[in-house]
Design an enzyme around this catalytic site. Structure first.
Site, PDB file in Angstrom:
ATOM      1  N   GLY A  16       1.776 -17.965 -12.499  1.00 59.45           N
ATOM      2  CA  GLY A  16       2.285 -19.247 -12.975  1.00 59.45           C
ATOM      3  C   GLY A  16       3.735 -19.452 -12.585  1.00 59.45           C
ATOM      4  N   ASN A  66      -5.855 -18.047  -8.542  1.00 55.70           N
ATOM      5  CA  ASN A  66      -6.511 -18.553  -9.744  1.00 55.70           C
ATOM      6  C   ASN A  66      -6.812 -17.350 -10.624  1.00 55.70           C
ATOM      7  OD1 ASN A  66      -8.120 -19.614 -11.732  1.00 55.70           O
ATOM      8  ND2 ASN A  66      -9.722 -20.372 -10.355  1.00 55.70           N
ATOM      9  N   ASN A  93       2.550 -14.745 -16.740  1.00 51.54           N
ATOM     10  CA  ASN A  93       3.132 -15.929 -17.352  1.00 51.54           C
ATOM     11  C   ASN A  93       2.146 -17.092 -17.403  1.00 51.54           C
ATOM     12  OD1 ASN A  93       5.406 -17.973 -17.985  1.00 51.54           O
ATOM     13  ND2 ASN A  93       4.606 -18.688 -16.011  1.00 51.54           N
ATOM     14  N   SER A 144       3.613 -16.084 -26.942  1.00 51.25           N
ATOM     15  CA  SER A 144       4.180 -17.262 -27.592  1.00 51.25           C
ATOM     16  C   SER A 144       4.427 -16.901 -29.038  1.00 51.25           C
ATOM     17  CB  SER A 144       3.211 -18.443 -27.506  1.00 51.25           C
ATOM     18  OG  SER A 144       3.612 -19.492 -28.379  1.00 51.25           O
ATOM     19  N   TYR A 157      -4.969 -21.730 -28.459  1.00 49.91           N
ATOM     20  CA  TYR A 157      -3.884 -21.164 -27.650  1.00 49.91           C
ATOM     21  C   TYR A 157      -3.167 -20.048 -28.401  1.00 49.91           C
ATOM     22  CZ  TYR A 157       0.652 -21.021 -25.235  1.00 49.91           C
ATOM     23  OH  TYR A 157       1.798 -20.624 -24.575  1.00 49.91           O
ATOM     24  N   LYS A 161      -2.992 -16.121 -27.223  1.00 50.20           N
ATOM     25  CA  LYS A 161      -1.730 -15.407 -27.046  1.00 50.20           C
ATOM     26  C   LYS A 161      -1.633 -14.199 -27.984  1.00 50.20           C
ATOM     27  CE  LYS A 161       0.451 -17.633 -23.756  1.00 50.20           C
ATOM     28  NZ  LYS A 161       0.717 -16.966 -22.447  1.00 50.20           N
TER      29      LYS A 161
END
Length: 252
Positions: A16, A66, A93, A144, A157, A161
């Site tokens: 990323g 990917n 990332n 995160s 999400y 994480k």
């Protein structure tokens, strides 16, 4: 006396890395001397960041990858080995999210978030592990603070994480005696193109910043500095840890 971080003997992969936090990390690692592979779903974005780095005298390549596709990951890492050498610093990332209440999130949306954010990171780590064992390398996974505190309208999400944190800690226990360290950087809200929709949804940057003891939201450079520390010789006795980089929002 001065202290200088020198990563000139390292080959770093940043997933990323074509924009936002990943771009900031890749740029700072290159400034410390690392040869950096910017891995991104967008070959154009990866190449653009690599060209910016090389124009300033750094060493970098762009790699289309990917992370939700094992074959794509293996092809990308083979390209890195061929052009730069075995990986010694891996920064996971890349991620995906949907900003939607849990009850409204579809199975396909949830599966995409988990496939990229958690399973994608696992796929990259598994594929890079032979190199990391050879080089006694370092893994820095970007999680995160939502994984530690929860976040409205980002439940899947946050869960993905949290999985990244758990996998990183477990892997750190498995490979520590083999010379490989694995840590997590957990950002608070960081201003990037990808976070703009969330920031606007909660009332804008100025309003959100009031919740942060340091009075502002994060910038990619804030996250990059923490990654550089964990990738450097300054952190040789640190593994399996989660470092919140959140302006004091999370104090765990």
């Amino acid at each position: 006396m001065s202290i200088q971080i020198d990563l000139s003997s390292d080959v770093a992969v940043v997933t990323g890395g074509g924009s936002g936090i990943g771009e900031g990390i890749a740029t700072l690692l290159a400034e410390a001397g690392a040869k950096v592979a910017i891995a991104d779903l967008s070959a154009e974005a990866a190449t653009s960041v690599a060209e910016q780095i090389t124009s300033k005298g750094g060493a970098a390549i762009g790699v289309e990858m990917n992370i939700a596709d094992e074959d794509s990951v293996r092809r990308g890492l083979a390209e890195v080995r061929e052009q730069l050498g075995p990986v010694s610093v891996l920064v996971n990332n890349a991620g995906a999210w949907t900003i939607k209440k849990f009850a409204d999130t579809t199975d396909d949306e949830a599966r995409r978030v988990v496939d990229i954010t958690l399973l994608g990171a696992i796929t990259v780590m598994r594929a890079a592990l032979p190199d990391l064992l050879e080089t006694q390398g370092r893994i820095v996974n970007i999680a995160s603070d939502s994984a530690r505190t929860g976040e409205h309208s980002m439940a899947v999400y946050a869960g993905a994480k949290a999985g990244v944190i758990a996998v990183t800690k477990s892997l750190a226990k498995e490979v520590g005696r083999k010379g490989v360290r694995a840590n997590v950087v957990a950002p608070g809200t960081t201003v990037t193109p990808g976070s703009s929709a969330f920031i606007e949804q909660v009332g804008g940057a100025d309003k959100l910043a009031r919740a942060y003891p340091l009075g502002r939201l994060g910038a990619p450079a804030d996250i990059a500095g923490a990654v550089l520390f964990l990738a450097s010789p300054l952190s040789t006795w640190i593994t399996g840890q989660v470092l919140s980089v959140s302006g004091g929002y999370t104090m765990v």
